[in-house]
Scaffold this active site. Structure first.
Site: not given
Ligand code: 8YV
Length: 314
Positions: A231, A260, A279
């Site tokens: 993150r 972001e 991302h």
């Molecule tokens: C997704 C993510 O793009 O799973 C996660 O924690 O950051 C990503 O896989 C995101 O959650 C989109 O909803």
């Protein structure tokens, strides 16, 4: 039966198709009228909208929060638990795609794939010169994995194929992984000092927020690269900017940033020793389909039994 009304924004066509006619999706709002709010029985968090106590309190009939993704740092899970609202996520299905993307960024920044691509398309490339765009060899180098969870393990598996020496740092030692994957535990400081590549795969928690700042970047080798697949706030953005500009480290590959996205005029975006992705860790067709399926399974479980197939504990 009238359709179940769920709140969710930006759901792609496949998500809506798999939800089917028994679910009505309404746009995300933090200020619903009380009549609208009473209709909502579930929240689908798609793309990290913030869920906290004040939001939950607006929806008196909420039965479940189902997150599309594994990381739940945007959801106050304790606030959900206090209101007896289960939170679901999608662990496991995205480990391989995220590990693949880790190597995409790692290879891209180490071997000048992006700057080389721009050069190869541009007017300067008029003859081949063996001296140009010489990068760092990935094979046989040392990889430091910060956070040896499910995704970190998959990264280690891939690193074995590159004959890398693999160090890891985790809250707890994982002796099974040490046996199976040949990874070696060390302190964060030691990992930073020894890694040719330092790859971040920890969840965002109060403990990992700002984990990589100036002292940590200073500890890395000037030839080393930082990869952030975790993150954005795990890395202190301003510290990384200085480290890349002043070449404390050789480069970075970022799938996530803080904020972001970065403001369009952010100086990081002008650096050529940075490869950045919007991302994309889990963004492959197969994984995204599975994430949607798991989110929907959790949704129905929340609306019926309350026992989610994949749930997050506070
Ligand atoms: C997704 C993510 O793009 O799973 C996660 O924690 O950051 C990503 O896989 C995101 O959650 C989109 O909803």
């Amino acid at each position: 039966m009238p359709p179940a009304v769920v709140m969710g924004d930006g759901l792609p066509p496949l998500f809506l198709e798999l939800l089917g006619p028994d679910v009505e999706v309404v746009p995300w709002t933090t200020e619903p009228s009380s009549a609208d709010a009473r209709r909502i029985v579930a929240l689908i968090t798609y793309g990290h909208p913030r869920v906290d106590g004040p939001l939950l309190d607006r929806f008196p009939n909420l039965k479940v929060v189902t997150n599309h993704g594994v990381g739940v740092d945007h959801i106050d899970v304790a606030a959900c638990a206090a209101r007896r609202i289960p939170v679901g996520n999608t662990p496991g299905c995205l480990d391989a795609s995220t590990a693949d993307m880790t190597f995409a960024l790692l290879l891209a920044v180490a071997r000048n794939v992006v700057v080389g691509d721009h050069f190869a398309r541009g007017p300067e490339f008029t003859h081949y010169d063996p001296a140009m765009w010489i990068g760092s060899e990935v094979s046989g180098s040392t990889l430091g994995i910060v956070g040896l969870g499910r995704i970190g393990r998959q990264v280690a598996q891939r690193a074995r194929g590159f004959d890398m020496r693999i160090l890891y740092h985790n809250r707890h030692r994982d002796t099974a992984a040490e046996r199976e994957l040949g990874v070696v535990w060390c302190s964060l400081d030691e990992l930073l000092a020894q890694g040719d590549f330092v790859s971040l795969h920890c969840p965002l928690t109060p403990q990992t927020t700002g984990l990589i700042g100036q002292p940590q970047l200073r500890r890395m080798k000037p030839s080393a690269f930082l990869i952030n697949m975790a993150r954005g706030p795990v890395v202190q953005t301003e510290a990384l900017l200085v480290a890349l500009r002043e070449r404390w480290i050789a480069g970075a590959g970022l799938d996530v940033t803080d904020p972001e996205p970065l403001p369009r005029n952010h100086p990081l975006l002008g650096l050529d020793n940075l490869v950045i992705a919007p991302h994309l860790g889990s963004a492959s067709n197969r994984t995204r389909r599975r994430m949607i399926e798991m989110s929907i399974e959790n949704l129905w479980a929340g609306l019926t039994t309350g026992q989610l197939s994949w749930s997050v504990q506070p």
